[in-house]
Design an enzyme around this catalytic site. Structure first.
Site, PDB file in Angstrom:
ATOM      1  N   ASN B  69       0.839  -1.200   0.000  1.00  0.00           N
ATOM      2  CA  ASN B  69       0.000   0.000   0.000  1.00  0.00           C
ATOM      3  C   ASN B  69       0.867   1.239   0.000  1.00  0.00           C
ATOM      4  O   ASN B  69       2.001   1.225   0.489  1.00  0.00           O
ATOM      5  CB  ASN B  69      -0.968   0.002   1.196  1.00  0.00           C
ATOM      6  CG  ASN B  69      -0.381   0.657   2.431  1.00  0.00           C
ATOM      7  OD1 ASN B  69      -0.402   1.882   2.562  1.00  0.00           O
ATOM      8  ND2 ASN B  69       0.190  -0.145   3.311  1.00  0.00           N
ATOM      9  N   CYS B 129       6.863   4.820   9.022  1.00  0.00           N
ATOM     10  CA  CYS B 129       6.056   4.753   7.818  1.00  0.00           C
ATOM     11  C   CYS B 129       6.919   5.034   6.593  1.00  0.00           C
ATOM     12  O   CYS B 129       7.482   6.116   6.458  1.00  0.00           O
ATOM     13  CB  CYS B 129       4.911   5.746   7.871  1.00  0.00           C
ATOM     14  SG  CYS B 129       3.823   5.540   6.465  1.00  0.00           S
ATOM     15  N   THR B 192       5.242  -1.870   7.791  1.00  0.00           N
ATOM     16  CA  THR B 192       5.357  -2.541   6.495  1.00  0.00           C
ATOM     17  C   THR B 192       6.796  -2.545   5.978  1.00  0.00           C
ATOM     18  O   THR B 192       7.596  -1.668   6.293  1.00  0.00           O
ATOM     19  CB  THR B 192       4.455  -1.858   5.468  1.00  0.00           C
ATOM     20  OG1 THR B 192       4.753  -0.463   5.463  1.00  0.00           O
ATOM     21  CG2 THR B 192       2.993  -2.047   5.808  1.00  0.00           C
ATOM     22  N   GLY B 264      -3.591  -6.262  10.653  1.00  0.00           N
ATOM     23  CA  GLY B 264      -3.771  -5.275   9.591  1.00  0.00           C
ATOM     24  C   GLY B 264      -4.419  -5.864   8.355  1.00  0.00           C
ATOM     25  O   GLY B 264      -5.645  -5.971   8.249  1.00  0.00           O
TER      26      GLY B 264
HETATM   27  C1  FMN Z   1      -3.647   0.250   4.040  1.00  0.00           C
HETATM   28  C2  FMN Z   1      -2.675   0.322   5.189  1.00  0.00           C
HETATM   29  C3  FMN Z   1      -2.486   1.538   5.839  1.00  0.00           C
HETATM   30  C4  FMN Z   1      -1.583   1.634   6.913  1.00  0.00           C
HETATM   31  N1  FMN Z   1      -1.450   2.827   7.564  1.00  0.00           N
HETATM   32  C5  FMN Z   1      -0.638   2.897   8.661  1.00  0.00           C
HETATM   33  C6  FMN Z   1      -0.559   4.107   9.436  1.00  0.00           C
HETATM   34  O1  FMN Z   1      -1.213   5.108   9.146  1.00  0.00           O
HETATM   35  N2  FMN Z   1       0.295   4.125  10.509  1.00  0.00           N
HETATM   36  C7  FMN Z   1       1.011   3.023  10.879  1.00  0.00           C
HETATM   37  O2  FMN Z   1       1.738   3.074  11.883  1.00  0.00           O
HETATM   38  N3  FMN Z   1       0.931   1.874  10.190  1.00  0.00           N
HETATM   39  C8  FMN Z   1       0.122   1.776   9.088  1.00  0.00           C
HETATM   40  N4  FMN Z   1       0.036   0.585   8.399  1.00  0.00           N
HETATM   41  C9  FMN Z   1       0.837  -0.579   8.828  1.00  0.00           C
HETATM   42  C10 FMN Z   1       0.037  -1.548   9.684  1.00  0.00           C
HETATM   43  O3  FMN Z   1      -0.448  -0.918  10.845  1.00  0.00           O
HETATM   44  C11 FMN Z   1       0.872  -2.791  10.059  1.00  0.00           C
HETATM   45  O4  FMN Z   1       2.002  -2.374  10.782  1.00  0.00           O
HETATM   46  C12 FMN Z   1       1.354  -3.561   8.859  1.00  0.00           C
HETATM   47  O5  FMN Z   1       0.390  -3.558   7.847  1.00  0.00           O
HETATM   48  C13 FMN Z   1       1.742  -5.008   9.200  1.00  0.00           C
HETATM   49  O6  FMN Z   1       0.642  -5.760   9.654  1.00  0.00           O
HETATM   50  P1  FMN Z   1      -0.253  -6.709   8.700  1.00  0.00           P
HETATM   51  O7  FMN Z   1       0.671  -7.617   7.957  1.00  0.00           O
HETATM   52  O8  FMN Z   1      -1.183  -7.413   9.640  1.00  0.00           O
HETATM   53  O9  FMN Z   1      -0.970  -5.809   7.755  1.00  0.00           O
HETATM   54  C14 FMN Z   1      -0.857   0.482   7.324  1.00  0.00           C
HETATM   55  C15 FMN Z   1      -1.058  -0.728   6.653  1.00  0.00           C
HETATM   56  C16 FMN Z   1      -1.954  -0.831   5.613  1.00  0.00           C
HETATM   57  C17 FMN Z   1      -2.157  -2.162   4.938  1.00  0.00           C
END
Ligand code: FMN
Ligand code: FAD
Ligand code: FES
Lengths: 254, 303
Positions: B69, B129, B192, B264
């Site tokens: 993303n 981020c 990410t 997430g």
């Molecule tokens: C669409 C999207 C938006 C995200 N926005 C943020 C954000 O604003 N701040 C943040 O700390 N992490 C953000 N993340 C990261 C997630 O909080 C998480 O750390 C990461 O996706 C790993 O977890 P997952 O594999 O379960 O998705 C975002 C992830 C996704 C997919």
């Protein structure tokens, strides 16, 4: 609770053109809540992202939804391979659909290609008060012609190569019909929607367009489906899944 | 029914499952699916000092067992978050974690200071981020950068402070130690991983931003490894995330050393993922005769 997620039975499936599939799905709760121009988000097995597909037919009594889609890439191909009687994992109904306004002139329903399916419920609603103008690449890509004709609307088919109906783009018949139109409702590829909006706006006819963008959640939380829109002179990012997919053409920043 | 409650940095969670920042907005959409009170907590979309519009679309791409993303921290800004979103969230009977970010340490501190006078339960500082050109990555990928932003935010708030770490670093444990030394009450990881996909028909990157953050099941083993390394290096609680999509994954992450987990991408795949994960965890613990989920935290027996 506005949204539903569940596994729903694929009741009927047909191939209606090359790579185009017509599904009838038993999902009474979604069918009950669905309205014209909304979509469902379907998960191809083993994938991370759902595929947004417009609702092409709503039968509240039978509790079914109809979708018509193209097997384009891996995910939609997997959906197309779903055997009759198997389950589909669906979230819906989603999005802000068409405003079904009553107008004094004709309602023009226009679009092209795989943007055509969501227009069918509109033709059903407006019936003989509508003119339907559909564009396709060529004769063998024409879909849902009989379904549109059965609604009582006048149906004009255009093809890019002239192999069927009017030779040329939908804007050709649209230019002629627009004088008597009260509103235009459309769905199709971006360049086509842009052209349709231009024709409508030039004659001050209100026009609604259904847009596409790559999606994640489909409900307005993840903010991945951004599109630039203008409201009350202010520019901002709208979200196709929640603010749309249907927008007033004047809001869209082409 | 096993006891699922956990405590992180002095804050009680009824269960250890928290939707991760960015996928859950401010909860409004998911309330249309289930009651938010079933969740352990909610980490809200990253909030910055001023409103941000984010990156151009397409902002998402699918990858095998995952996704990229490039939303780019789109958010209405801290003032509007506090006036329009927080009051509603605070009524949901779940722990509210305000995720914050900024282009400079000063901006992060300003946002944290504004939250200090609200009822929010915890602050999660995103120093990682990778989406915003002048954002987190610049100070979150070195120990000095991570320390300095943690220090100034720590001084700006008395709220329990979670620092969310970037996986795009050589040694994540040393960054975790650096933020612990500056007074972080907890660390969360992983954010990410930087990734890219190209449409071979057009030769163009799929994301309009060219690169984006990768998450989803594909990153899970990397996340487990990093959580394990960090949990061994620090004495503050660790919140684990990255690719969790089932109760078994959540249990595995907690065995690696996480005191709670965030979810997430799995919510994008299945809106019910968090509530299913809670049920599956409970079932697993019951089957094993484990009375409290706290017993499994860090219980891995490494070779
Ligand atoms: C669409 C999207 C938006 C995200 N926005 C943020 C954000 O604003 N701040 C943040 O700390 N992490 C953000 N993340 C990261 C997630 O909080 C998480 O750390 C990461 O996706 C790993 O977890 P997952 O594999 O379960 O998705 C975002 C992830 C996704 C997919
Ligand atoms: C609101 C809405 C309604 C739609 N209605 C229909 C319909 O009724 N019939 C139909 O055939 N198609 C429809 N589409 C387009 C359809 O969603 C895409 O063709 C489909 O997602 C492509 O997936 P894939 O697995 O074939 O392609 P892949 O290339 O494998 O897809 C990769 C990723 O990109 C996304 N993606 C690729 N192309 C598009 C696109 N054009 N729009 C949105 N996302 C895309 C996919 O969803 C997936 O996340 C609609 C799209 C939207 C946004
Ligand atoms: S797809 Fe998540 S906000 Fe539109």
């Amino acid at each position: 609770m506005k949204y539903t997620q569940g596994k729903y039975i694929l009741l009927e499936k047909k191939a209606i053109a090359k790579q185009i599939y017509d599904f009838t799905i038993l999902c009474p709760d979604i069918a009950q809540a669905a309205s014209e121009g909304q979509f469902v988000n379907i998960l191809p097995e083993g994938h991370t992202l759902r595929r947004p597909i417009s609702i092409c037919g709503i039968d509240r009594e039978a509790g079914t939804l109809r979708i018509v889609f193209m097997a384009k890439g891996e995910g939609t191909q997997k959906l197309a391979d779903t055997p009759k009687g198997a389950n589909l994992d669906i979230v819906g109904p989603l999005g802000h659909g068409f405003a079904m306004n009553e107008v004094s002139g004709k309602t023009i329903i226009t679009g092209g290609g795989i943007g055509v399916p969501p227009l069918l419920p509109l033709a059903k609603h407006y019936g003989s008060r509508a003119v339907v103008i559909l564009g396709f690449r060529s004769a063998d890509a024409v879909i849902l012609k009989k379904d549109f004709e059965a609604t009582g609307a006048e149906v004009i088919i255009c093809t890019d190569d002239g192999s069927y109906g009017v030779h040329g783009m939908v804007t050709k018949p649209l230019e002629e019909e627009i004088a008597e139109a009260g509103q235009v409702l459309s769905c199709g590829p971006m360049p086509m929607l842009k052209a349709i909006s231009a024709v409508s706006e030039a004659k001050n006819v209100p026009c609604q367009v259904s847009l596409e963008e790559r999606m994640g959640c489909g409900v307005g939380a993840c903010l991945v489906c951004a599109c630039r829109v203008k409201k009350n002179g202010e520019e901002r990012f709208g979200h196709v899944c929640k603010d749309g997919p249907v927008f007033d053409s004047k809001e869209v920043m082409w | 029914m096993a006891d699922l409650s956990v405590k992180v940095a002095g804050v009680e969670f009824k269960n250890p499952v928290i939707p991760a920042s960015g996928v859950f907005g401010y909860g409004r959409e998911y309330e249309e699916f289930y009651s938010l009170s079933r969740l352990g907590g909610i980490s809200t979309k990253g909030t910055t000092g001023q409103m941000r519009t984010g990156n151009l679309a397409p902002r998402i791409a699918e990858t095998p067992m995952g996704m990229l993303n490039s939303v780019g921290l789109q958010n209405p800004g801290i003032d509007r978050f506090i006036s329009h979103e927080l009051p509603n969230l605070m009524q949901k009977d779940t722990v509210i974690i305000a995720n914050i970010a900024g282009s400079t340490p000063e901006e992060c501190a300003e946002v944290a200071a504004k939250l200090d006078s609200t009822d929010v339960h915890m602050i999660e500082l995103n120093i990682s981020c990778p989406n915003v050109k002048q954002g987190g990555a610049a100070f979150g990928v070195t120990c000095e950068g991570a320390s300095s932003v943690t220090r100034i935010v720590r001084n700006a708030t008395k709220k329990p402070l979670i620092v969310k770490l970037s996986p795009n670093v050589t040694d994540i444990a040393s960054i975790a130690k650096a933020v612990e030394a500056e007074g972080a009450d907890s660390v969360s990881l992983i954010n990410t991983l930087l990734g890219m996909r190209i449409d071979i028909n057009t030769g163009r990157p799929v994301l309009r931003n060219n690169c984006g953050g990768m998450s989803g099941p594909a990153v899970f083993p990397i996340a487990v490894r990093m959580v394990w390394q960090v949990a061994n290096a620090v004495s503050i609680p660790v919140i684990g995330m990255g690719g969790i999509s089932s109760g078994r994954d959540a249990i595995e992450m907690m065995m690696a050393g996480a005191s709670a987990v965030q979810v997430g991408a799995a919510i994008i795949t299945d809106p019910f993922a968090p509530v299913k994960i809670i049920e599956e965890m409970n079932q697993f613990l019951d089957e094993k005769g484990i009375k409290s989920v706290r017993e499994i935290i860090g219980s891995v027996k490494p070779w």
